[in-house]
Structure formats: C-alpha cells, structure tokens
Scaffold this motif. Structure first.
Motif, PDB file in Angstrom:
ATOM      1  N   UNK A  92       0.831  -1.200   0.000  1.00 58.05           N
ATOM      2  CA  UNK A  92       0.000   0.000   0.000  1.00 58.05           C
ATOM      3  C   UNK A  92       0.870   1.256   0.000  1.00 58.05           C
ATOM      4  N   UNK A  93       0.378   2.287  -0.672  1.00 63.06           N
ATOM      5  CA  UNK A  93       0.935   3.633  -0.534  1.00 63.06           C
ATOM      6  C   UNK A  93      -0.147   4.505   0.097  1.00 63.06           C
ATOM      7  N   UNK A  94       0.225   5.156   1.203  1.00 60.17           N
ATOM      8  CA  UNK A  94      -0.689   6.057   1.904  1.00 60.17           C
ATOM      9  C   UNK A  94      -0.001   7.397   2.049  1.00 60.17           C
ATOM     10  N   UNK A  95      -0.630   8.456   1.542  1.00 60.63           N
ATOM     11  CA  UNK A  95      -0.103   9.820   1.669  1.00 60.63           C
ATOM     12  C   UNK A  95      -0.932  10.585   2.686  1.00 60.63           C
ATOM     13  N   UNK A  96      -0.317  10.933   3.813  1.00 60.61           N
ATOM     14  CA  UNK A  96      -0.971  11.724   4.853  1.00 60.61           C
ATOM     15  C   UNK A  96      -0.545  13.182   4.703  1.00 60.61           C
ATOM     16  N   UNK A 139       9.331  -1.900   2.638  1.00 62.86           N
ATOM     17  CA  UNK A 139       8.585  -0.680   2.919  1.00 62.86           C
ATOM     18  C   UNK A 139       9.494   0.542   2.830  1.00 62.86           C
ATOM     19  N   UNK A 140       8.874   1.735   2.810  1.00 56.33           N
ATOM     20  CA  UNK A 140       9.637   2.986   2.879  1.00 56.33           C
ATOM     21  C   UNK A 140       8.744   4.084   3.446  1.00 56.33           C
ATOM     22  N   UNK A 141       9.383   5.100   4.030  1.00 54.89           N
ATOM     23  CA  UNK A 141       8.676   6.266   4.560  1.00 54.89           C
ATOM     24  C   UNK A 141       9.456   7.522   4.196  1.00 54.89           C
ATOM     25  N   UNK A 188      12.944   0.239   3.605  1.00 49.37           N
ATOM     26  CA  UNK A 188      13.861   0.851   2.655  1.00 49.37           C
ATOM     27  C   UNK A 188      14.509   2.053   3.332  1.00 49.37           C
ATOM     28  N   UNK A 189      15.827   2.107   3.353  1.00 52.80           N
ATOM     29  CA  UNK A 189      16.514   3.218   3.992  1.00 52.80           C
ATOM     30  C   UNK A 189      16.619   4.421   3.070  1.00 52.80           C
ATOM     31  N   UNK A 237       0.796  21.154   6.137  1.00 48.66           N
ATOM     32  CA  UNK A 237       1.236  21.064   4.752  1.00 48.66           C
ATOM     33  C   UNK A 237       2.228  19.957   4.491  1.00 48.66           C
ATOM     34  N   UNK A 238       2.915  19.467   5.539  1.00 52.98           N
ATOM     35  CA  UNK A 238       3.849  18.360   5.356  1.00 52.98           C
ATOM     36  C   UNK A 238       3.082  17.102   4.946  1.00 52.98           C
ATOM     37  N   UNK A 239       3.754  16.254   4.162  1.00 56.98           N
ATOM     38  CA  UNK A 239       3.143  15.023   3.667  1.00 56.98           C
ATOM     39  C   UNK A 239       4.044  13.843   4.005  1.00 56.98           C
ATOM     40  N   UNK A 240       3.454  12.816   4.625  1.00 57.57           N
ATOM     41  CA  UNK A 240       4.158  11.560   4.849  1.00 57.57           C
ATOM     42  C   UNK A 240       3.718  10.570   3.774  1.00 57.57           C
ATOM     43  N   UNK A 241       4.687  10.047   3.023  1.00 48.35           N
ATOM     44  CA  UNK A 241       4.408   9.015   2.022  1.00 48.35           C
ATOM     45  C   UNK A 241       4.881   7.689   2.606  1.00 48.35           C
ATOM     46  N   UNK A 242       3.928   6.837   2.949  1.00 47.33           N
ATOM     47  CA  UNK A 242       4.239   5.551   3.568  1.00 47.33           C
ATOM     48  C   UNK A 242       3.926   4.448   2.566  1.00 47.33           C
ATOM     49  N   UNK A 243       4.966   3.710   2.206  1.00 48.03           N
ATOM     50  CA  UNK A 243       4.789   2.548   1.340  1.00 48.03           C
ATOM     51  C   UNK A 243       5.071   1.302   2.173  1.00 48.03           C
ATOM     52  N   UNK A 244       4.090   0.419   2.237  1.00 48.72           N
ATOM     53  CA  UNK A 244       4.253  -0.797   3.035  1.00 48.72           C
ATOM     54  C   UNK A 244       4.905  -1.895   2.184  1.00 48.72           C
TER      55      UNK A 244
END
Length: 1304
Positions: free
Chosen positions: A1095-1099, A1137-1139, A1115-1116, A1168-1175
């Motif tokens: 999953x990709x979730x953009x907060x 995963x990656x963040x 993922x580093x 306004x900041x966005x966290x892109x979380x890829x599981x």
C-alpha cells in the motif's frame, strides 16, 4: 393507485416459484407452486400467474391490480458474476478502493491462507481517477479538472461500459464534483446508465458508499431488462418489487435503487409473518424461522416490527443498504451429514444435496444422508410429500446407516437423531444471533416456523430457546414468502450524514433536517401514486459515543423531539447500548447519520372466517393409501377453530408438514394458525465460552483465538478466587507472558456454579494509550518496561462483585485518551460477564457434570485431530528454519529467530512435536522483544495445521499436550524483566512465517510465501487550535503472501480482527487528509501466483504535531535496503517498505524529502507536510515464467503490474501478449529461474552477506550492525547460556560478514 382488490405475491426461490393471490377485502387466498426457471425468472413468474388464474372461477378475466414480486435477479447477478460491465470513477489516489476493500480477511487467525481473493465488481482497467478533491467539511481542496478528466475517459469510450459509477471522497458532504462529473459523462458517453454515490448512499464511509453504488450499477442493466420485460408482459397489472427492508418499490424506483433489492427473497417471509401473525393475533414479539432445502433464515420481530440492519451481505460482498435482519445458517432439509475423518466427529452442512440429486430418500440419485433422510428414518415424514414426491424410508435408513451409524458405532436411530440434533443446534445458534446476542430474551418471543421443513423441528427449537408459548405455524407455511410479498406496502428512505454532537444540535436544526429528508422521501412515494394522506413517516438517527466506531439506530418521531428535545435520542441510544452491550458510558453522544422513512398506509390483512370445530379434529388415518396406526396424520385443510391435537402427530398440507412431538399439543386459532403448546417446562440454552474450570483440562481454552490465558494466571495468582471476582492486568511479566506488551489489557472472570468454580472467561484488548513518553504508548526508544507505560500488576478489578474504583481511575488518569480507556475497559468486563452468564445457563440446562464432560470431549476431539496431523505431516528428521527482524531502530540487526522442529516418541502420547528456539538472538536493549507465551505459540501452530489441512475443525487447547516448546530465557522471544516490550508486533507476525516454513518444508504443496508479516503502527498527535488533544493510532497493511491456491490479496491485513478505518472518518476527526490510498504496482513478488501488492498512503498534516512510525523490512532510501518477504518454489521476493516525509512547510515548490528510518519516534510535522508511507509486498509462489501471459497483460492494464518482463512476458504496443516474443524471452530467462529454484525452496533475494555488501553501494547507507557487536548488560548478561550464545553468534557473524562489515 388502483381500487381493484386482487393482489398477487410471487416469490422466486432456487427450486420453486411460489404465488399467492389475495383479495384485500374478503381475504380469499389462492396458492400456487411451480418450478423455478433460473434461465429466465419471468417464465416461472408467468407460469405461476397462469396456475393461479386456473384456480379462480373465470380466472382469465380476473383483474389483478398489483403483482408484488420477491426476486433474486439482483442477488444472482452478483453471486454468478453476470452483472454489467461497470466503469468506476473515483477521486485521484483511490483507484484501488474496491481492490483493497477495508483490508479485512474474513475467518479466524490464519484465515488468509485459504480465503479466496474476490474479484471487484468494477474492474481496475475501467477505473478512472478524477482530478479534484473535496474536504470533509464540503469545501473544495482542489478544483475539478474537467479537461484532464475528458482525456482520461478515452479508455471508457473504447470499451463502452454497460454502466458507470461515480464515487468521490467526501461526496456525502458536498456532491458538487460528482454532479459535475455526471454532466461530463452525459456528454462523453451518452446513454450509459449512471449511478452517483451521493444519490444512492449519501453517507460517510468511502468504501461502503462506493461498493454499494457499484453494486447498484452492476445489477442495474440486468434488473432494468428483467423488470421492463416482465411489466410489459403483465399488461395492466402493476409490477412492484420487494425491497430488502420488507417494503415495496415501483419498477421505476427499483431500477434506480437496485442495491436495495439484494435481500428481496428472505424479506418476504418476514413480512408474511408480520401480516399473518403479528397483524392478526395478540402475539407481537416473534422469532421467525424459515427452514428450506439448503439453509435456514431467522429474524426477530419486536412489537410487530422486524429488526433492520444497515448492511446486506451477498457472498463476499457487503453493501450499505437497509435490509430486514435475516440471518442465514447452512442447515436445511438437504444439508449433508458426514463423519470427519480427522476428528471422527459428526458434521451437518454447509454442503447440500441441492435439488439434484437431493436427499437419498427422494430416489433421484442421491446416496449420502441429509437432514431430510434423518426425518424419514425417524418416521417424521409421510410417505408422500407435496407434488406427489414419494419417500423411500429404506433408502433413507441405508444412507444414514452406511455413512453415519457404522463409522460412529451407533444404531441407525441414534445416528439420525444425532444428525437432527446438530442441525437443530446450528439453527438454534442462528436464532440466538438475532435475540440473545442483541440483548433480547427469547422467553419474551414466540417462535414462528415456516418454510418447507421449519414446522418439523419447531417443537424442539422452541424447547431449546425456551421461547414463549405457543409456538406458531401460520397457514401455508411453504408459500408464506409469497403471501408476505402480496400484503406489504411501498416504502422509501432518504438519509444524510450529520456527524455532530447531540449537544451541538438544536431542536430547530433537527426539525429542519427531518423535514427536508421527509419531503424527499415523500416525493418518491407520490411519484409512485401514493398521495400524502396515504403516507406515514418516521425517522432514525445513527448514534454513537463520540469517536467510537459502533453506530446504533434510534427511531423517533417529530413529536418525540417536541416533547423531550434531543435528550430523547441520547436516552434511547444509551438504553439500546445497555441492552446490546450491558453498559452505557457518561460520554458525549453524537449523531452520525439521520434518515427519514416514508411508508404507504395499507389495509389490515383480512383473514377468511374459519369454521369452529368441536374440539376433536377429523383424523386422516389413511394417507395416500397407507394406514398409520401409531402416529396420526391430520389434513390441515380439515382442521377447524378450537381443534386440539395431542402429540405425537403429523399435520400435513400441500407445501409443508408439521410435527407435534410428544408432550406437546396443538390448537387452531381463528386465523388458521397452528398454536403448539408444551406440557412440560424447559430450560434456557446458551453457547459455552472460553475455558474449562475443573478436572484434567482446567484452564484450557475451548473457544477463542490466542490460546488460554488462564494457566499463566493460575501460576501467578496465590490469593483467593471468589465468586464475583474479576481480575485485571496489563503486565506480561506478572502472568507468565500470557499477554505480551503493556497495551494489551487482560480481563479474567472465574465462573462459579452452585458455589463451585466451573469455568473461566477472559478477554484481551489493545488500549490506545496508557502513558509512556510517546503518545500511543508503543515507544521504540524505550530501553526498559518502565518507559513503555503504566504497569498494572495482576489484581482484582472486582472483588466479590464490587468494583475497585481506584484501579478504574488509575487506568483513566494514565491515558491521553481517558474516554477510550474507560469505554474499552468496560467493554472487556462486559464481554466476560456475558460469557459467564452463558456458561451458567448451559449448566442449568445440562448440569455441571455434563457441561464439563462436553468441554472435555471438545478438547479431546481437537487432540485427536492434531495427533493425526502430527503423524501424517511432520517427519522424524529435524527441520530447521530461521528468519529475521531487520533492526531495532537504533542500528542493530538483523535479529535472528531460529527454530528446529522435531517429531519425537513420547511414552504417554505416542508422538509429540518439539519446537526448539535455541539459537534465537539474545534479547534486545530496545523494545522489539516479544514475551511469547507457550500457549499462544501452540495455538498458532494448531491454527496453522487445521487451517491448512482441515479448516472445518474447531481449534482449542486440546492438542497442546502434543506440542512441546523450548524458548531459552533471555532471548528476544523470552526476555527477562525489565526488558522493554512495546514494539513486539514485528516479531509477533514474523512467527507465522516461521511456523509455515517449518511445516511446509515437508508439505511443500501447502507452503505459502512470506507476507509483510508485521503489525506496523503509525501515530500522529498534538493539540488543535481550539485546544483539543488529537491522537491517531493506525495499523498499516500490506501484501498477503501468495498461497498454494492463488494470488495474495493486495493491501490486506494478516489479522482477522483488524480492518482499516474509513479515511473519511479520519479526516472528520483529525487534522489531516489522506490524499492517496492505493496499491503499489510490482511490489508483490512475481510467481505462478503473485504476492499481494503493498500500500501507498499519503498523509497531509493540517496541524503541528508529532508522528511515530514503526515497521520492518524497510527501505533506507529510494533503493531497497535489507531483508525481503521471501518467495517459495521459485517465486520472487516482495518489496520492502519505505517512509518519506515531504516538508512542504519548508518550501512549497521544492520541498525537502526526509527519509524516515524503519522505527522512529516523535518526528515533528507542520501543516502542509506530507508523509508518504509505502508498506511491503507479499512473496511470490512458483515460477513467474509459468504464470498465464494473458493474466499478466490484464494486470498491466489494471495497474497492478508494470514490469511484464518480470514474468517473461512481452506485450505489444496495444497491451496484448506478443506470443512469439514471450516464448523467446521465457526461454532466455529459464536457466536463471531454474537456478533460483534449485538453490533453495525459499528465495530471500540473496544471502545476508550479499544483502549487506549491496546495501552500502546501492543506498549510501551502511547495513545494520549485527547484534553480536554490542556488549550485553543487565540481568541477561548473568546467564551463562546467553553469554555462550552471544559469543557463538559473534564468531558466526565474523565469518559471514567479515571485519569490514562488522561496524557499530
């Protein structure tokens, strides 16, 4: 509306189509039953009309005003996958909304292993993303880009879908974008039927609104064609269709609101009971029981009103549409009986003999015994059934004898009775689900039995449920659904999402909303010919305690609001909550949805006068040429008011048979109902729960999921255990690791019966917050349990029934979310007390000795099953496997989990299996440790074995004596206090991979790949501008591994109790937006079966705050980092995963991209900041070169796969398979693929040292330092075996990695 008096009800079933013609002035009734015509239901409907007319004098000239039709056309279209080719338009970033669903896998723990992956009703290749965004408050975040949307519609123009759905995020708050999209669609694809989610279901919850609207669009063309054709052939007779909620809709309305018809069939029987029983007798509280050939439907009617639910489920599909709360169990007359080979237990259903070949006694080719054969064996059936069907008693006995009696070593009569007992218990369980489990006492309700076989078991079911006397069998029970169709009324409802606290709603605002909703619903009825004077209306509010997930509907009228204000809603909600959950809370109540329901006023059902008898019925001792001397058989048509029939006896009629058992008698009332009374008293029955309390199995779990907590409790508690005590702890170290971190609160309730400890109930719940320095109380930075949060040692929460208020206060005062903590704790206690009551009532019914003996038998059956599986699936030679946690968040890793499985002889048990974790790394200095209970691990093993090899067997602690566990003290799976435990979730999930890999090495056909195998958590917290604390706790989901029978589901949960929170809810309660919620192409490992995609979730954050996020296999940087979800049988690895935190608050045009490590706490974020979380993705199963090229091409079109070459597939420019080029490419790739499969059953994507070498070159980040490079400190450093292990690991790591990589 017409003034004609004849109404016709037609109900289509799988085998028969039933019709009832009803004169609403005289009450005259004519009935017909004709074969159904599945290829075209209208043929059977018209056949039934003709048969009905043939019975009526001058029937061909009869003016039938209305045909009310219960149909399964919509249901069958979904079940058979024969609906329309549907296109779906969604908000950009939500293309996978149907693919991901709510991420929940149905079934128990490990249910994902066998769950078939469902196909969405709207294919991904016809899913279009709409540029533009509406916020939760209805404001526009980004304008709709009509020009871009028209460009994106090009694929739809080429494929010409049969129906289109538009469902955009937050359209419940503002439908403007949906309306604008509809205008564009009318221009670009004129004439294609269109469904808007804001029209079909204008309520919050994006998946539910979308799937409901898609289901509407899916069945719409089929239903339009069917209803249009049938109406045309009916001529002047007005066609109406039965809705799932028991009301009617005109053809025009039904075509637009197709989703409201999915439960059309089962609703008819309930409306028939309302008309015939509730409407014509003094009995208003009823439990309906409709037993057919393959299943049984039950429902509760209170004060003459059927209970409704807001969801309808068909197969794997659950939609938000109102339906009568009919519950179905797979036990009917055709349900097959069999003896399970693995346990030797008798099972009945859910498999059915169906209409063909049917029960053995029908002599149509069936040989296996059914419930009907058991009826015949016991003499409960006459020799001839409806339609002249002959019963062969000898064939029935032979089937029962061969398949049940002989394998179980009992007489044929005992076997037949056993079949009926199990079937009846299943039906009884379904009746409990609509009564006791809803807080309703069956003793206040009368059982109403109907359907082809319902009246045969009515007496026994009434005895079990102890329903009120009499039990009722209405006239013509076999065609009651059709009568319900004929006698019900038009109905429509309109709703809106409010999402406001009651305290913030004025009476005026509620009046205004209610009036608007009423007017909209009333207009729909007026358009169907029902003038305002012939309408009645009422309202419902879906209420809940603020911030909680459970809504309860509250009915009210405007006069209620005038009299008592909004307090009436609060009080009724709290009363309903208390009825259902046994408690209410002193918290704010909020209204989620508000709806108006408008119904047509109909005339009271008229029943023809039945002649009065003299108390002695005319006895039909001869039936179809055969004389019955032992049990009298009565013809129901000859019965009169006041007749009394002493049991045992049989009452027969064209469409059903009624069995009046011994010690019962039946009377006939003025409406023609059979009223059955018991001459003896009975006891209430409930289902047992959780753990045995005495004897050799004391403390063992009988019903549950995580293994028994009781033995750990008993080993730790040395004080008194009194009746009325309730125990509480969240401290793993105080209960022998029965729980594994402080967030898990364990409530234990001893159950006493007549002064003796007879059993246990327990409940475990994860609490959102209980102190610690990090909001959410799962700090990765913790070094001891003291930083994890508050510790509550094992104590009495209640002592002899009296609450320990100080403990309640301690829990509340140490939580940042005290309301959540308070309500969760009350819920845990309530659940255990309900379970305790049911155990006591079971003892009342059977006696304590029989109850305990039954638990012993259930445990022994499980032990028998596990013993057989150990014998057949586990070899004697040792099997070894190891897996890893990447790191601890502070640069140390990977952390090894090592296990050896060995089958060994045992003098007491014959053979046992040992799981030895020697070689597992010493405990961590951080919080990734997992205090693993032996009972929990044994349950994981039992569940895995049974899920894979015999999923119908119920799991419990019975087989635990056959499993031995060794987990060395001081390792990451058995840490010493005060080791931190809060982030144990990574190890918890990884254990399933280890268990599966151990067992699968000798049973490779049952081996699944590795999944994301984690329970990752994300926290966002802070203060709003209005001074209110907010806190989000969310669990991430990823790719389910590929299984031996199919692809892994994309973006789902491995844990059955978890499902995603609707993003619209998150946006409504928290200062954030979820701008992307989609799967990641190619993140699932390639294989013959593909691993599930990540999953990709953009907060997008809207308030300053702190975030904490913990996962593994991460993922580093933008390039892969360390270990991967492994594939099997040559399948590829899943993605890591990656963040990434995108700091728009720093620079809107060129924001810095900050890489977030695998486990970090307290990261500051700004608006306004966005966290892109890829599981993570799941590993693949089997060679990807053997996957069907056509399927690869399809998934490329769907966006699930981008690299077709990973499967050795070449596509043309148009996206089709280039066959010759594919053959060449696969030939070139074959040697490399063969090497992968030859090297190991497991494909990890490289060895640890290879991964470590690549890490620095590929990412610029060094690999983590092995745990053996640290210096052990604290109590663990005093254990000689740990020191020896640590030294051994240091030597192994030096040899594996070399000096250059041993940094730290």
């Amino acid at each position: 509306m017409t003034n004609a008096v004849w109404k016709l009800g037609v109900d289509v079933g799988g085998t028969f189509t039933d019709a009832v013609l009803y004169n609403e002035e005289t009450g005259e009734i004519y009935r017909a039953k004709v074969p159904s015509t599945p290829q075209d239901q209208s043929v059977g409907v018209l056949d039934a009309v003709e048969v009905i007319k043939s019975q009526v004098p001058n029937g061909q000239d009869l003016d039938i005003a209305v045909l009310n039709h219960g149909t399964t056309v919509a249901t069958n279209a979904i079940l058979e996958g024969k609906g329309a080719h549907v296109a779906l338009l969604v908000t950009e970033g939500y293309k996978d909304i149907l693919q991901v669903r709510r991420s929940q896998v149905p079934g128990g723990l490990a249910g994902w292993i066998v769950w078939p992956k469902p196909t969405p009703l709207a294919p991904l290749e016809l899913t279009i993303e709409v540029p533009g965004r509406i916020a939760t408050d209805g404001t526009e975040v980004r304008p709709l880009d009509g020009v871009l949307l028209r460009e994106r519609l090009a694929p739809l123009k080429a494929s010409l879908p049969e129906s289109i759905t538009v469902s955009l995020i937050n359209s419940f708050a503002n439908p403007a974008h949906e309306r604008a999209v509809a205008d564009i669609l009318h221009d670009e694809l004129p004439g294609v039927p269109l469904s808007l989610s804001s029209d079909i279901l204008p309520e919050i919850m994006e998946y539910e609104r979308t799937v409901t609207t898609v289901a509407n669009a899916y069945v719409k063309p089929t239903l339009e064609k069917y209803l249009g054709s049938l109406q045309e052939r009916l001529g002047r007779t007005e066609l109406r269709v039965l809705r799932s909620d028991g009301g009617l809709a005109s053809v025009a309305v039904a075509k637009e609101h197709c989703a409201s018809l999915l439960y059309s069939g089962p609703a008819g029987g309930v409306t028939g009971v309302v008309s015939q029983v509730a409407g014509k007798t003094m009995f208003k509280n009823l439990l309906t029981f409709d037993m057919g050939g393959t299943s049984t439907d039950v429902c509760l009617i209170e004060s003459g009103i059927p209970q409704l639910r807001r969801e309808s489920t068909v197969g794997d599909l659950t939609i938000r549409a109102p339906s009568i709360d009919v519950r179905t169990v797979g036990a009917g007359g055709g349900s097959l009986a069999a003896v399970a080979s693995i346990t030797g237990a008798l099972r009945v259903g859910p498999d059915s003999a169906g209409a063909s070949p049917g029960p053995a006694c029908y002599c149509k080719g069936g040989t296996r015994p059914t419930v009907t054969d058991a009826f015949a064996t016991l003499g409960y059936l006459p020799q001839t059934l409806a339609g002249g069907l002959k019963i062969d008693y000898d064939v029935a006995r032979t089937a029962v004898q061969t398949h049940v009696a002989e394998p179980m070593g009992m007489s044929v009569e005992e076997a037949a009775e056993g079949i009926l007992r199990i079937a009846i218990e299943k039906m009884y369980g379904s009746l409990r689900s609509v009564s006791v489990e809803k807080g309703k006492d069956p003793r206040s309700f009368h059982l109403v039995a109907f359907g082809g076989a319902g009246a045969l078991v009515a007496c026994e079911l009434a005895r079990l449920c102890q329903t009120a006397q009499p039990t009722i069998v209405p006239p013509s029970p076999g065609v009651l659904c059709a009568f319900g169709d004929a006698s019900t009324a038009l109905r429509h409802e309109v709703s809106v999402t409010v999402l406001r606290k009651l305290a913030d709603l004025s009476v005026e605002s509620i009046f205004k909303l209610c009036g608007e909703l009423r007017d909209k619903a009333a207009l729909v009825l007026e358009e169907q010919g029902v003038v305002a004077a012939l309408q009645k209306q009422f309202w419902e509010a879906d209420c809940r305690f603020k911030g909680q997930a459970t809504n309860l509907p509250v009915s009210f009228t405007l006069q209620d609001i005038v009299t008592d204000g909004t307090s009436v809603l609060e009080q009724r909600f709290k009363d309903a909550h208390t009825t259902l959950f046994t408690y209410a809370l002193d918290l704010d109540v909020e209204v989620v949805n508000l709806r108006a329901v408008v119904e047509e006023k109909v005339k009271e059902v008229v029943t023809p006068s039945l002649q009065t008898g003299n108390g002695t019925p005319s006895e039909s001792t001869t039936h179809n040429g055969k004389t019955h001397t032992d049990v009298p058989i009565y013809d129901r048509a000859l019965l009169r008011v006041g007749n009394r029939l002493q049991g045992p006896c049989i009452i027969t009629e064209d469409d059903s048979n009624t069995l009046v058992t011994p010690f019962h008698y039946a009377e006939i009332d003025a409406a023609g109902n059979i009223l059955i009374y018991s001459e003896t008293s009975t006891a209430l029955d409930y289902f047992p729960l959780l753990a045995a309390g005495r004897g050799k199995n004391a403390g063992k779990m009988v019903c549950g999921q995580f293994g028994s907590f009781i033995n750990g409790f008993l080993a730790s508690w040395d004080e008194t255990i009194e009746e009325g005590d309730v125990f509480l702890t969240n401290d793993p170290y105080s209960v022998s690791n029965s729980i594994s971190h402080l967030n898990d609160f364990l409530v234990i309730n001893p159950v006493h019966y007549q002064g003796e400890l007879i059993g246990w109930t327990a409940n475990l719940g994860h609490f959102t917050d209980l102190g610690s320095a990090v909001p959410g109380s799962m700090p990765n930075c913790a070094q001891t349990i003291f930083e994890d949060g508050i510790q509550i040692p094992l104590c009495k929460l209640y002592s002899a029934g009296n609450p320990n208020k100080a403990v309640f206060k301690i829990v509340e005062r140490n939580s940042r979310k005290p309301d959540f903590a308070k309500s969760d704790l009350h819920a845990l206690v309530a659940a255990t007390k309900i379970g305790s009551r049911r155990i006591i009532e079971m003892c009342d019914r059977f006696g304590a000795d029989n109850y305990c003996a039954a638990l012993d038998e259930l445990l022994e059956r499980n032990k028998t099953a596990i013993r057989k599986l150990i014998k057949t699936t586990v070899p004697y030679e040792p099997i070894f496997f190891e897996d890893y946690i990447d790191d601890d968040g502070f640069g140390l890793g990977p952390w090894r989990i090592a296990c050896k499985m060995t089958k060994i002889p045992d003098p007491d048990e014959g053979e046992i299996v040992m799981f030895d974790f020697d070689g597992t790394d010493p405990q961590s200095d951080r919080s990734i440790n997992f205090a693993l209970s032996h009972e929990m691990l044994k349950m994981f093993i039992v569940i895995y074995l049974l899920t894979v090899f015999d999923p119908q067997t119920v799991y419990n602690d019975g087989g635990f004596d056959l499993i031995k566990i060794n987990i060395p003290l001081g390792t990451i799976l058995n840490p010493i206090r005060p080791a931190a435990l809060s982030c144990r979730t990574h190890l918890l999930a990884r254990l399933f991979d280890v268990i599966g890999a151990l067992i699968g090495q000798r049973q490779p056909e049952f081996l699944s790949a590795a999944g994301f195998s984690d329970s990752p958590h994300f926290f966002y917290s802070g203060w709003t501008r209005t001074g209110e604390w907010f806190q989000l706790y969310q669990i991430g989901f990823g790719g389910i591994p590929a299984r031996p029978h199919g692809d892994g589901p994309d973006g789902h949960s491995l844990w059955p109790s978890m499902r995603s929170v609707p993003n619209e809810f998150l946006e409504s309660y928290l200062p954030l937006r979820v701008d992307r919620y989609e799967t990641i192409p190619d993140s699932g490992g390639p294989g013959f079966y593909r691993g599930g995609n990540a999953m990709r979730i953009d907060y997008t954050f809207l308030e300053p705050g702190l975030i904490s996020i913990h996962d593994d296999r991460s993922v580093a940087s933008t390039v892969h980092w360390f270990t991967k979800p492994w594939g099997v049988h040559g399948g590829g690895t899943g993605a890591r995963s990656s963040k990434i935190l995108v700091k728009y608050s720093k620079d809107v045009k060129n924001p810095p991209h900050v890489l977030v490590a695998s486990k970090e706490d307290d990261i500051p974020v700004q608006p306004g900041d966005v966290l892109i979380w890829k599981t993570w993705g799941g590993g693949g199963w089997g060679s990807p070169l053997e996957r069907d090229p056509w399927l690869v091409a399809k998934e490329v079109r769907q966006g699930l796969v981008r690299g077709a070459a990973r499967y050795g597939v070449v596509l043309t420019s148009s996206g089709s398979v280039d066959g010759p080029a594919t053959k060449v490419l696969r030939t070139e790739m074959a040697p490399t693929q063969a090497k992968v499969q030859e090297e190991s059953l497991f494909n990890r994507g490289g060895s640890l040292d290879e991964l470590a070498v690549k890490c620095l070159d590929e990412t610029g980040f060094p690999s983590p330092s092995p745990p053996s490079t640290r210096i052990l400190r604290g109590p663990v450093a005093q254990l000689p075996h740990i020191l020896e292990l640590h030294e051994r690991r240091a030597q192994e790591d030096a040899k594996l990695f070399g000096p250059a990589l041993l940094h730290g």
